[in-house]
Scaffold this active site. Sequence first.
Site, PDB file in Angstrom:
ATOM      1  N   VAL A  83      28.673  10.516  56.581  1.00 13.13           N
ATOM      2  CA  VAL A  83      30.216  10.484  56.888  1.00 13.13           C
ATOM      3  C   VAL A  83      29.823  10.065  58.636  1.00 13.13           C
ATOM      4  CG1 VAL A  83      32.154  11.074  56.632  1.00 13.13           C
ATOM      5  CG2 VAL A  83      30.766  11.433  55.005  1.00 13.13           C
ATOM      6  N   GLY A 142      26.975  -8.043  65.783  1.00  4.80           N
ATOM      7  CA  GLY A 142      26.360  -7.440  64.811  1.00  4.80           C
ATOM      8  C   GLY A 142      26.890  -5.364  64.132  1.00  4.80           C
ATOM      9  N   GLU A 163      28.274  -6.072  57.628  1.00  6.65           N
ATOM     10  CA  GLU A 163      27.410  -6.247  57.276  1.00  6.65           C
ATOM     11  C   GLU A 163      27.174  -7.760  56.965  1.00  6.65           C
ATOM     12  OE1 GLU A 163      25.614  -4.452  55.474  1.00  6.65           O
ATOM     13  OE2 GLU A 163      26.063  -2.477  56.771  1.00  6.65           O
ATOM     14  N   ASP A 204      33.746   1.407  51.028  1.00  4.67           N
ATOM     15  CA  ASP A 204      32.991   2.114  52.434  1.00  4.67           C
ATOM     16  C   ASP A 204      33.958   3.818  52.579  1.00  4.67           C
ATOM     17  OD1 ASP A 204      30.826   2.987  54.318  1.00  4.67           O
ATOM     18  OD2 ASP A 204      31.735   3.304  55.306  1.00  4.67           O
ATOM     19  N   LYS A 257      33.264   7.753  51.626  1.00  2.00           N
ATOM     20  CA  LYS A 257      32.621   8.629  52.319  1.00  2.00           C
ATOM     21  C   LYS A 257      34.514  10.104  52.011  1.00  2.00           C
ATOM     22  CE  LYS A 257      30.712   6.025  56.219  1.00  2.00           C
ATOM     23  NZ  LYS A 257      31.190   4.376  57.250  1.00  2.00           N
ATOM     24  N   GLY A 273      25.522   2.708  62.590  1.00  2.00           N
ATOM     25  CA  GLY A 273      24.911   2.249  64.088  1.00  2.00           C
ATOM     26  C   GLY A 273      22.917   2.561  63.535  1.00  2.00           C
TER      27      GLY A 273
HETATM   28  N1  LIG Z   1      23.330   0.981  58.877  1.00  2.00           N
HETATM   29  C1  LIG Z   1      23.817   1.665  59.349  1.00  2.00           C
HETATM   30  O1  LIG Z   1      24.198   1.804  60.442  1.00  2.00           O
HETATM   31  C2  LIG Z   1      24.299   2.431  58.270  1.00  2.00           C
HETATM   32  C3  LIG Z   1      25.391   4.100  58.881  1.00  2.00           C
HETATM   33  C4  LIG Z   1      24.442   5.041  58.337  1.00  2.00           C
HETATM   34  C5  LIG Z   1      24.663   4.614  56.557  1.00  2.00           C
HETATM   35  N2  LIG Z   1      24.116   3.773  56.037  1.00  2.00           N
HETATM   36  C6  LIG Z   1      23.265   4.344  55.286  1.00  2.00           C
HETATM   37  O2  LIG Z   1      21.788   3.882  55.270  1.00  2.00           O
HETATM   38  C7  LIG Z   1      21.090   2.724  54.053  1.00  2.00           C
HETATM   39  C8  LIG Z   1      20.634   2.606  54.207  1.00  2.00           C
HETATM   40  O3  LIG Z   1      21.464   0.928  55.329  1.00  2.00           O
HETATM   41  P1  LIG Z   1      20.288  -0.114  55.867  1.00  2.00           P
HETATM   42  O4  LIG Z   1      21.464  -0.531  56.695  1.00  2.00           O
HETATM   43  O5  LIG Z   1      19.148   0.602  56.853  1.00  2.00           O
HETATM   44  O6  LIG Z   1      19.840  -0.663  54.962  1.00  2.00           O
HETATM   45  P2  LIG Z   1      18.972  -2.169  54.071  1.00  2.00           P
HETATM   46  O7  LIG Z   1      18.538  -2.388  55.904  1.00  2.00           O
HETATM   47  O8  LIG Z   1      19.657  -2.967  53.931  1.00  2.00           O
HETATM   48  O9  LIG Z   1      17.440  -1.249  53.590  1.00  2.00           O
HETATM   49  C9  LIG Z   1      17.263  -0.975  52.897  1.00  2.00           C
HETATM   50  C10 LIG Z   1      15.754  -1.102  52.324  1.00  2.00           C
HETATM   51  O10 LIG Z   1      15.500  -0.356  51.155  1.00  2.00           O
HETATM   52  C11 LIG Z   1      14.719  -1.061  50.414  1.00  2.00           C
HETATM   53  N3  LIG Z   1      14.714  -1.073  48.979  1.00  2.00           N
HETATM   54  C12 LIG Z   1      16.209  -1.543  49.118  1.00  2.00           C
HETATM   55  N4  LIG Z   1      15.671  -0.856  47.354  1.00  2.00           N
HETATM   56  C13 LIG Z   1      14.664  -1.063  46.338  1.00  2.00           C
HETATM   57  C14 LIG Z   1      13.916  -0.760  45.711  1.00  2.00           C
HETATM   58  N5  LIG Z   1      14.432  -0.997  44.431  1.00  2.00           N
HETATM   59  N6  LIG Z   1      12.228  -0.748  45.873  1.00  2.00           N
HETATM   60  C15 LIG Z   1      12.262  -0.705  47.725  1.00  2.00           C
HETATM   61  N7  LIG Z   1      12.667  -1.242  48.296  1.00  2.00           N
HETATM   62  C16 LIG Z   1      14.367  -0.813  48.708  1.00  2.00           C
HETATM   63  C17 LIG Z   1      14.604  -2.227  51.366  1.00  2.00           C
HETATM   64  O11 LIG Z   1      13.432  -2.546  51.331  1.00  2.00           O
HETATM   65  P3  LIG Z   1      13.204  -4.428  51.473  1.00  2.00           P
HETATM   66  O12 LIG Z   1      13.198  -4.185  53.367  1.00  2.00           O
HETATM   67  O13 LIG Z   1      11.791  -5.160  51.387  1.00  2.00           O
HETATM   68  O14 LIG Z   1      14.177  -5.651  51.688  1.00  2.00           O
HETATM   69  C18 LIG Z   1      15.323  -2.045  52.746  1.00  2.00           C
HETATM   70  O15 LIG Z   1      14.176  -1.774  53.708  1.00  2.00           O
HETATM   71  C19 LIG Z   1      22.350   3.124  53.182  1.00  2.00           C
HETATM   72  O16 LIG Z   1      22.822   4.034  52.009  1.00  2.00           O
HETATM   73  C20 LIG Z   1      23.822   3.008  53.923  1.00  2.00           C
HETATM   74  O17 LIG Z   1      24.783   2.726  54.065  1.00  2.00           O
HETATM   75  C21 LIG Z   1      23.500   3.153  57.292  1.00  2.00           C
END
Ligand SMILES: NC(=O)c1ccc[n+]([C@@H]2O[C@H](COP(=O)([O-])OP(=O)(O)OC[C@H]3O[C@@H](n4cnc5c(N)ncnc54)[C@H](OP(=O)(O)O)[C@@H]3O)[C@@H](O)[C@H]2O)c1
Length: 435
Positions: free
Chosen positions: A147, A201, A204, A215, A219, A315
């Site tokens: 959050v 960017g 999503e 989302d 939270k 981010g």
């Molecule tokens: N992005 C942000 O700014 C942000 C901020 C706060 C919280 N979050 C949270 O952080 C988490 C990750 O976000 P993200 O943006 O980094 O997501 P993302 O870019 O989609 O990355 C997900 C990663 O997990 C891997 N993955 C997914 N399913 C898998 C499986 N079944 N087996 C093995 N590997 C798997 C993917 O592998 P591959 O690379 O091989 O596909 C990828 O490396 C989420 O819960 C999101 O809500 C994100």
Amino acid sequence: MVTAAADTLEGAVRPAPALSTGTIDIALLGLGRVGSAVARAVLDTPSSGSARLRITGALIRYPERRRDVRLPASCLLTDAAEIFARRPRVVVEVLGGIEPARTLVRQALESGIPVVTANKSLVAAHGDELRRIAARSGAPFLCEATVIAGVPFLGTLSRRPRAAAVTCIRGIVNGTSNYLLTQMTATRTLAAALAEAARLGLSEPDPRNDVLGVDAAEKLSVLLQHLGWGRVAPHALDVRGIDGVQASDIDAARDLGGVIKPVILAERSVDAVTAFVGPAFVPLTDRLASVDGSENALALRNGYGELFYSGPGAGPQATAATVLDDVFEAATADGGRLESRSDAPRLSAIEPGAPVTAWFVRLTAAEKLPPAADIADLLGSFGIWLQRSSSLPATRQDACGFLTLPVERARLDSAIGALTAAARCHASVYRALEG
Ligand SMILES: NC(=O)c1ccc[n+]([C@@H]2O[C@H](COP(=O)([O-])OP(=O)(O)OC[C@H]3O[C@@H](n4cnc5c(N)ncnc54)[C@H](OP(=O)(O)O)[C@@H]3O)[C@@H](O)[C@H]2O)c1
């Protein structure tokens, strides 16, 4: 393919990890935007305080995918058993979604390995279960980045029961929808604002969870758990998206001294919780009104005032910094002692009702609306009283906006139904926060 690390993790609970610092071996579950930012931060500054940080493995799906971080190929693993076989000191879960995240986090905690997660979907759905497993095994379970990822406050509240005795939560916790509504004043349409967000960017590839309020609901669900209010599934909350917001509604709100913001709102009385997620009228006098663009903010009212947190809500870099602070905390004596209380109570399931709020209504007619006094009379016959209405130029009689005093949604809906039928007009209706 990901397989569970049954051979290394089943059986007796291992003792909680050593509490000295030394080298902190980190297993990353996920190497996407956040996972890569965590890995980059570790490679760039491998020391944090007295500890050395090291990535022992990163769980991914597609080894052939181009990555934004230079980890040795031997670190990229598709088999979770191999990740756990390397005996990490802390597991960082940044996979997203429920499975396999839930299974792997459970297994780590059951084995006494501390877990840090940024995954709000997982914590919203299974946080209570995971905290209880953590309490049993003594392994810290930290989720500060779930959050307002760039603003550390959950950990503080979990150590400060008086500050955390909150009775009202108001906030803007989804940066994408806040950016979109802020931009709509200029772009005039949500589609154009979305295109701009994608270019920068800030959204999503599939922005539905942000636009539809999913989302933010997750939270809010994490917050309700964290503050001990109870367990609630995000879909059981009253959730509205910003997809119906028109630029002209934003203009009309401005005429009445407010802005439309994507808010979360929850209130707690002795025996009930009310909650709402969605676009709402926020008076310009409210601190939330000036939280613009992708910024997030949270106002928590407790017994002695209102705590106000604001900053970046997401981010990869900001999230990675918060995750790494959690890693360090989880690996130290303090984190272990404070986050692994063996008396973690099971939170009861709650069914929040809809809050009674004021309302902002904007009426538009093809030709001419009835006189303001007639509109007020009709609303009054339903027991709905106006705080103020916008004055239109004498030449414009096809639109007006007004703010009501607090009233239940059902009563407002009946009155607006009667009004739009009688006056053959359209109504846009938003909850209004109190000034
Ligand atoms: N992005 C942000 O700014 C942000 C901020 C706060 C919280 N979050 C949270 O952080 C988490 C990750 O976000 P993200 O943006 O980094 O997501 P993302 O870019 O989609 O990355 C997900 C990663 O997990 C891997 N993955 C997914 N399913 C898998 C499986 N079944 N087996 C093995 N590997 C798997 C993917 O592998 P591959 O690379 O091989 O596909 C990828 O490396 C989420 O819960 C999101 O809500 C994100």
